[in-house]
Design a protein around this motif. Sequence first.
Motif, PDB file in Angstrom:
ATOM      1  N   SER A 204     -18.280 -63.904 -51.769  1.00 28.10           N
ATOM      2  CA  SER A 204     -17.903 -63.824 -50.182  1.00 28.10           C
ATOM      3  C   SER A 204     -18.620 -62.083 -50.026  1.00 28.10           C
TER       4      SER A 204
ATOM      5  N   VAL B  84     -16.153 -56.055 -41.891  1.00 32.00           N
ATOM      6  CA  VAL B  84     -15.582 -57.467 -42.114  1.00 32.00           C
ATOM      7  C   VAL B  84     -14.748 -57.172 -43.222  1.00 32.00           C
TER       8      VAL B  84
ATOM      9  N   GLN C 126     -11.990 -59.700 -45.664  1.00 31.80           N
ATOM     10  CA  GLN C 126     -11.763 -61.010 -46.069  1.00 31.80           C
ATOM     11  C   GLN C 126     -10.683 -61.133 -47.193  1.00 31.80           C
TER      12      GLN C 126
ATOM     13  N   ILE D 134      -9.902 -63.705 -42.229  1.00 29.32           N
ATOM     14  CA  ILE D 134     -11.160 -62.712 -41.966  1.00 29.32           C
ATOM     15  C   ILE D 134     -10.970 -61.925 -40.805  1.00 29.32           C
TER      16      ILE D 134
ATOM     17  N   TRP E 151     -21.421 -61.996 -46.958  1.00 25.60           N
ATOM     18  CA  TRP E 151     -21.077 -61.062 -45.666  1.00 25.60           C
ATOM     19  C   TRP E 151     -21.864 -59.901 -45.553  1.00 25.60           C
TER      20      TRP E 151
ATOM     21  N   TYR F  29     -12.791 -58.891 -38.382  1.00 20.63           N
ATOM     22  CA  TYR F  29     -14.104 -58.001 -38.026  1.00 20.63           C
ATOM     23  C   TYR F  29     -13.620 -56.940 -37.032  1.00 20.63           C
TER      24      TYR F  29
END
Length: 138
Positions: free
Chosen positions: A114, A100, A102, A85, A118, A87
């Motif tokens: 997901s 973000v 993933q 992950i 998010w 950011y």
Amino acid sequence: PLLIQGPVANVWKAVTDARSIEEFMWGTHVRSDWKAGSGITFEGVYQGKAYKDKGTILEIEKEKRIKYTFLSGGNEARPENYTVITYDVSEKDGLTTISVTQEGAKDQKALEHSKQGWKSILDSLKKIVEKQNPGVLR
């Protein structure tokens, strides 16, 4: 990416502060010293069931990027069960962009789950940070 009305310092504080994280991540308790190579844990209760997830911070650059591995507590600690992950945050003219990503979703269903999670998390984060900036036109 999501645009937040407020300085990057406020967004950064929110994504690295245990109390703020608990507020925008559905009561999740996060523990970390926020240094590359350190562990990070996520604990809480989801749909009546306790969980403890973990990972390792791979990269961190203040007010720019956090990247960590993530293993859901229900999975065996094997490489294929970890996701990564990231950011990324940046500021321009008092507005902060956060995104973000993933990597490593098991399948399309997990990826869609997901994405929805998010989106909800980032919407909550936006509300928290913008609440800290009263008087800003919305």
